[in-house]
Design a protein around this motif. Structure first.
Motif, PDB file in Angstrom:
ATOM      1  N   ARG A 119      62.281  12.950  97.283  1.00  0.00           N
ATOM      2  CA  ARG A 119      61.078  13.019  98.119  1.00  0.00           C
ATOM      3  C   ARG A 119      59.832  12.629  97.343  1.00  0.00           C
ATOM      4  N   ARG A 120      59.715  13.081  96.102  1.00  0.00           N
ATOM      5  CA  ARG A 120      58.504  12.805  95.338  1.00  0.00           C
ATOM      6  C   ARG A 120      58.455  11.363  94.834  1.00  0.00           C
ATOM      7  N   SER A 121      59.598  10.835  94.396  1.00  0.00           N
ATOM      8  CA  SER A 121      59.585   9.516  93.760  1.00  0.00           C
ATOM      9  C   SER A 121      59.730   8.372  94.751  1.00  0.00           C
ATOM     10  N   GLY A 122      60.458   8.599  95.861  1.00  0.00           N
ATOM     11  CA  GLY A 122      60.766   7.508  96.781  1.00  0.00           C
ATOM     12  C   GLY A 122      61.768   6.522  96.207  1.00  0.00           C
ATOM     13  N   LEU A 123      62.385   6.870  95.082  1.00  0.00           N
ATOM     14  CA  LEU A 123      63.336   5.987  94.405  1.00  0.00           C
ATOM     15  C   LEU A 123      64.766   6.319  94.807  1.00  0.00           C
ATOM     16  N   PRO A 124      65.710   5.411  94.558  1.00  0.00           N
ATOM     17  CA  PRO A 124      67.118   5.754  94.771  1.00  0.00           C
ATOM     18  C   PRO A 124      67.541   6.887  93.835  1.00  0.00           C
ATOM     19  N   VAL A 125      68.120   7.932  94.409  1.00  0.00           N
ATOM     20  CA  VAL A 125      68.620   9.081  93.643  1.00  0.00           C
ATOM     21  C   VAL A 125      70.069   9.299  94.044  1.00  0.00           C
ATOM     22  N   VAL A 126      70.958   9.373  93.057  1.00  0.00           N
ATOM     23  CA  VAL A 126      72.378   9.579  93.328  1.00  0.00           C
ATOM     24  C   VAL A 126      72.849  10.792  92.537  1.00  0.00           C
ATOM     25  N   LEU A 127      73.519  11.713  93.234  1.00  0.00           N
ATOM     26  CA  LEU A 127      74.063  12.870  92.528  1.00  0.00           C
ATOM     27  C   LEU A 127      75.573  12.737  92.410  1.00  0.00           C
ATOM     28  N   ASP A 128      76.054  13.126  91.245  1.00  0.00           N
ATOM     29  CA  ASP A 128      77.482  13.089  90.955  1.00  0.00           C
ATOM     30  C   ASP A 128      77.681  13.738  89.590  1.00  0.00           C
ATOM     31  N   PRO A 129      78.585  14.720  89.470  1.00  0.00           N
ATOM     32  CA  PRO A 129      78.882  15.265  88.140  1.00  0.00           C
ATOM     33  C   PRO A 129      79.344  14.189  87.163  1.00  0.00           C
ATOM     34  N   ASP A 130      79.995  13.151  87.680  1.00  0.00           N
ATOM     35  CA  ASP A 130      80.360  11.991  86.869  1.00  0.00           C
ATOM     36  C   ASP A 130      79.202  11.002  86.929  1.00  0.00           C
ATOM     37  N   ARG A 131      78.276  11.127  86.005  1.00  0.00           N
ATOM     38  CA  ARG A 131      77.069  10.306  86.063  1.00  0.00           C
ATOM     39  C   ARG A 131      77.371   8.825  85.855  1.00  0.00           C
ATOM     40  N   CYS A 132      78.437   8.512  85.138  1.00  0.00           N
ATOM     41  CA  CYS A 132      78.814   7.104  84.974  1.00  0.00           C
ATOM     42  C   CYS A 132      79.122   6.481  86.333  1.00  0.00           C
ATOM     43  N   ARG A 133      79.810   7.232  87.162  1.00  0.00           N
ATOM     44  CA  ARG A 133      80.121   6.747  88.506  1.00  0.00           C
ATOM     45  C   ARG A 133      78.839   6.595  89.325  1.00  0.00           C
ATOM     46  N   ALA A 134      77.900   7.527  89.145  1.00  0.00           N
ATOM     47  CA  ALA A 134      76.618   7.434  89.852  1.00  0.00           C
ATOM     48  C   ALA A 134      75.852   6.178  89.435  1.00  0.00           C
ATOM     49  N   VAL A 135      75.874   5.858  88.150  1.00  0.00           N
ATOM     50  CA  VAL A 135      75.187   4.654  87.665  1.00  0.00           C
ATOM     51  C   VAL A 135      75.825   3.403  88.260  1.00  0.00           C
ATOM     52  N   ARG A 136      77.148   3.370  88.282  1.00  0.00           N
ATOM     53  CA  ARG A 136      77.822   2.198  88.861  1.00  0.00           C
ATOM     54  C   ARG A 136      77.455   2.036  90.330  1.00  0.00           C
ATOM     55  N   HIS A 137      77.319   3.166  91.041  1.00  0.00           N
ATOM     56  CA  HIS A 137      76.922   3.097  92.458  1.00  0.00           C
ATOM     57  C   HIS A 137      75.543   2.465  92.585  1.00  0.00           C
ATOM     58  N   LEU A 138      74.605   2.874  91.745  1.00  0.00           N
ATOM     59  CA  LEU A 138      73.264   2.296  91.802  1.00  0.00           C
ATOM     60  C   LEU A 138      73.283   0.814  91.447  1.00  0.00           C
ATOM     61  N   ALA A 139      74.108   0.451  90.465  1.00  0.00           N
ATOM     62  CA  ALA A 139      74.192  -0.950  90.057  1.00  0.00           C
ATOM     63  C   ALA A 139      74.742  -1.823  91.181  1.00  0.00           C
ATOM     64  N   GLU A 140      75.644  -1.279  91.970  1.00  0.00           N
ATOM     65  CA  GLU A 140      76.306  -2.049  93.017  1.00  0.00           C
ATOM     66  C   GLU A 140      75.528  -2.071  94.340  1.00  0.00           C
ATOM     67  N   HIS A 141      74.728  -1.036  94.594  1.00  0.00           N
ATOM     68  CA  HIS A 141      74.131  -0.898  95.928  1.00  0.00           C
ATOM     69  C   HIS A 141      72.607  -0.939  95.941  1.00  0.00           C
TER      70      HIS A 141
END
Length: 343
Positions: A119-141
């Protein structure tokens, strides 16, 4: 362990209670296990498709990481980058993983801190205990070109370009013992290995001694505005009516930090602390009936749907030291140059 015993243990860590020495054998075992785990994960560390900046801590409990994440994201945007944020999402209950956080998500589903960040940043935020998977999601989408990890300093499977550690200036490292005899997730020596140590608030003499050799720098949370939970009205930090009917609550890692900030602004209130990440229910705040209630922004995301007319949260911001920003941007330029050379 329920919330109340947990708070008692945390208080003992930061008061230096002598009985904690009985837990030292367990702390020694924890230290051996964490060092072995770190070596194993570093050996198998996975490269990421985007550069990662970690904002974390070596202590259990709140230190002020979230405002640092937001401040860093804002500074990177101003420098022309397109940051995204990944987070574990403590207490969140997403139906799938990874979970892209939306601003209208249910706080129980997305978690309080991920929702605040979105809400504060307006940026893409992805939650996942596996942060590597979260990063890949951001890279792909998304079109993000740099990732900020909210916490994750000890998530060694995740490669990182720079590490920023936040320390509470008042509590420091507590009794400087490892879990469970103290609040440390890692030895204090770890502070000498990171790129920046930011101390939230003016440190006392004992804290300065604990941080010796870390090259620490001061940061201060600056109040920006009171924001009404119900209608979004904004008032200057000193403009809220200060009456005997004001009550304050905080369900963060160190509630006293919020109450101290209120006192510094000249407010007198009845204090009601809760455990970190507390899931507020209407009945928890029955003491606020027909009174002015003030709280942190992190708590507000969980109370907004049923807020009363005179409920407010304090929006704060942090301006990061220039040296920290220069270090981060220098690392990003090096990363980009190395990628260009590899082509």
């Amino acid at each position: 362990m329920g919330p109340e015993p947990a708070m008692l243990l945390v208080n003992a860590w930061y008061r230096g209670s002598p009985w904690l020495r009985l837990l030292q054998p367990l702390a020694a075992g924890f230290g051996w296990f964490s060092r072995r785990r770190r070596r194993r994960l570093l050996a198998g560390q996975r490269d990421l498709p985007l550069p990662m900046i970690v904002v974390g801590n070596i202590t259990v409990g709140g230190t002020g990481k979230t405002p640092v994440v937001l401040g860093l994201a804002q500074a990177l945007q101003a420098a022309g980058y397109r940051p995204g944020i990944v987070t574990r999402g403590y207490g969140a209950r997403p139906t799938t993983l990874p979970w892209p956080v939306k601003e209208n998500d249910d706080p129980q589903q997305a978690g309080d801190e991920p929702l605040l960040l979105a809400r504060r940043s307006g940026l893409p935020v992805v939650l996942d205990p596996d942060r590597c998977r979260a990063v890949r999601h951001l890279a792909e989408h998304t079109d993000c070109d740099v990732i900020i990890s909210d916490d994750g300093l000890q998530h060694y499977a995740m490669a990182r370009l720079a590490e920023i550690v936040v320390v509470d200036g008042r509590r420091g490292l507590g009794n400087a013992r490892l879990l469970p005899a103290g609040p440390l997730r890692e030895s204090a020596q770890r502070l000498r290995e990171v790129d920046a140590v930011l101390v939230n608030g003016e440190p006392g003499r004992d804290v300065v001694r604990q941080l010796d050799g870390s090259g620490w720098q001061s940061m201060t949370l600056t109040p920006r505005a009171w924001v009404n939970l119900r209608d979004g009205r904004r008032l200057a930090p000193d403009a809220l009516q200060n009456t005997n009917s004001m009550v304050a609550t905080a369900g963060i890692g160190h509630p006293e930090r919020f109450f101290t900030l209120l006192r510094s602004l000249g407010y007198t209130a009845e204090w009601h602390p809760f455990p970190d990440h507390h899931h507020f229910r209407r009945e928890d705040l029955a003491f606020a009936a027909d009174r002015t209630l003030v709280m942190t922004e992190k708590d507000a995301v969980k109370c907004r749907e049923w807020a009363e007319a005179d409920w407010w949260y304090l929006e704060v911001a942090v301006v990061l030291p220039d040296e920290v920003l220069q270090t981060v941007q220098g690392r990003l330029r090096e990363w980009a140059a190395a990628r260009t050379d590899d082509r």
